[in-house]
Enzyme design. Structure first.
Site, PDB file in Angstrom:
ATOM      1  NE  ARG A 152      -2.439   0.632   3.624  1.00 14.45           N
ATOM      2  CZ  ARG A 152      -1.757   1.212   4.605  1.00 14.45           C
ATOM      3  NH1 ARG A 152      -1.337   2.462   4.458  1.00 14.45           N
ATOM      4  NH2 ARG A 152      -1.480   0.558   5.718  1.00 14.45           N
ATOM      5  CE1 TYR A 210     -15.792  10.542 -17.572  1.00 17.04           C
ATOM      6  CE2 TYR A 210     -14.599  10.698 -15.500  1.00 17.04           C
ATOM      7  CZ  TYR A 210     -15.393   9.979 -16.384  1.00 17.04           C
ATOM      8  OH  TYR A 210     -15.789   8.708 -16.063  1.00 17.04           O
ATOM      9  CG  ASP A 245      -7.636  15.465 -16.557  1.00 17.04           C
ATOM     10  OD1 ASP A 245      -6.945  14.856 -17.403  1.00 17.04           O
ATOM     11  OD2 ASP A 245      -8.606  14.945 -15.981  1.00 17.04           O
ATOM     12  CE  LYS A 283     -10.706   7.169 -19.992  1.00 20.46           C
ATOM     13  NZ  LYS A 283     -10.697   7.057 -18.530  1.00 20.46           N
TER      14      LYS A 283
END
Length: 378
Positions: free
Chosen positions: A46, A98, A170, A195
């Site tokens: 983690r 988005y 972004d 993406k």
């Protein structure tokens, strides 16, 4: 080192002595200590994992950042990012976002005491007018999703420096191959690694890249505490994708321009939004701050029945959400990516029942155009 070489070799580190060309997948939740108070540098996945560390250093290097954190999805990255802020803080953001980001802002963060001022971030005067004493950051998508608006990153960075604000960009659509916002003054970069960085529509991922040490340390603390880390195998998949990022981005852009030019000549298409067309209102800004235009196109059909007919008739292009993969995908923002955005906001920015968004893949340009032509009934 040229960015094409960086995509192939990442940060250049080796994690074993076998000579493996591909970074190994360290599928381990925990790591043994060699002694009390001693560590190999890895304690618990983690917090950090060798496969993920190689990926994070690779992405940080591509974006010229001081650190990068890899997440289980792009939305997990945005959720962690927003933990930087406290109740009462305001964030000025692009009004064309988005839909998932908009949903997180208003469905999660508002109840936690944050406020958002949505403006056209392509207009510097609108940004300045929205600033208040409570504003802590400006959040920009450029190009925006789905209307392909472009914001002047360097100019907005100047406003943010003057006011002591964070600038968050972004960079999903253009990737560090075409655009590096930290070089233009951004403090934090957001990616949906699902993406273009992954590029194969086969895994989810997200990234935050920090431009400075202080913000990197703050994000790292939240990251290890909240625990939205990317798993070792998915880290390896994204590393594999990045190796071909340069060649994919170049080819997809080349095909996208051909398709955008073709779409502008079709009687049943009312408007084409592609930043690589000289007719795009932000073409010159794009040329100044990026080395490419990407492969995302939004276009408006003459009417809603034409849009629906095209979606139902395409065969090679898949009617599916997501973008940036080797397969071309077409999306209906009204019902898919932006379904949760209030109708008034959708219509204000141009998301109508005529709007379609096309992510251009690696298929032949001729085949993609033939598919669109048949679907349009031309």
């Amino acid at each position: 080192m040229d960015i094409q070489t960086k995509c192939i070799h990442g940060d250049g580190a080796a994690y074993d002595t076998t000579g493996a060309v591909s970074v190994p997948i360290y599928q381990s939740a925990t790591f043994a200590h060699p002694g009390v108070g001693r560590s190999t540098g890895f304690d618990y996945t983690r917090v950090q994992n060798p496969t993920r560390e190689h990926l994070e250093k690779t992405v940080a290097g591509l974006e010229n950042g001081v650190d990068a954190m890899a997440f289980a999805s792009g939305m997990a990255a945005i959720g962690t990012l927003l933990e930087l802020f406290s109740p009462g803080d305001r964030i000025v953001a692009s009004d064309d976002l988005y839909g998932g980001t908009h949903r997180y802002f208003y469905g999660i963060s508002v109840k936690n005491g944050l406020s958002f001022d949505l403006v056209n971030t392509s207009n510097l005067d609108e940004i300045r007018a929205a600033l208040t004493p409570e504003t802590k950051a400006v959040f920009v998508e450029t190009p925006t999703n789905p209307m392909m608006q472009v914001s002047d990153i360097a100019a907005i960075a100047g406003i943010c420096r003057e006011k002591g604000l964070l600038l968050i960009v972004d960079n999903t659509f253009l990737t560090p191959y075409f655009q590096r916002p930290i070089d233009l003054g951004a403090d934090i970069i957001v990616h949906s690694g699902t993406k273009y960085l992954g590029g194969h529509n086969d895994t989810l991922a997200g990234f935050l890249v920090a431009g400075g040490k202080e913000v990197a340390e703050r994000l790292r603390y939240i990251y290890k505490t909240v625990g939205p880390c990317l798993a070792p195998f998915d880290s390896w998949l994204i590393l594999r994708g990045i190796k071909t990022l340069a060649i994919r981005m170049e080819k997809q852009q080349e095909t996208a321009l051909l398709i955008a030019q073709w779409l502008t000549k079709q009687k049943k298409i009312k408007a084409v939004h592609y930043v690589g067309l000289p007719s795009h209102p932000h073409y010159e800004i794009s040329k100044r701050q990026a080395s490419g235009f990407g492969a995302m196109i939004s276009f408006e059909a003459a009417d809603a029945p034409t849009a629906v007919r095209l979606l139902e008739r395409v065969r090679l292009i898949r009617y599916a959400e997501s973008l940036g993969g080797v397969e071309s995908l077409i999306t209906y923002p009204l019902l898919q990516t932006h379904a949760d955005v209030p109708e008034e906001q959708r219509l204000k920015i141009g998301i109508t029942d005529r709007l379609l968004r096309l992510s251009v893949g690696l298929e032949s340009a001729g085949d993609l155009i033939s598919d669109l032509s048949a679907a349009l009934g031309e």
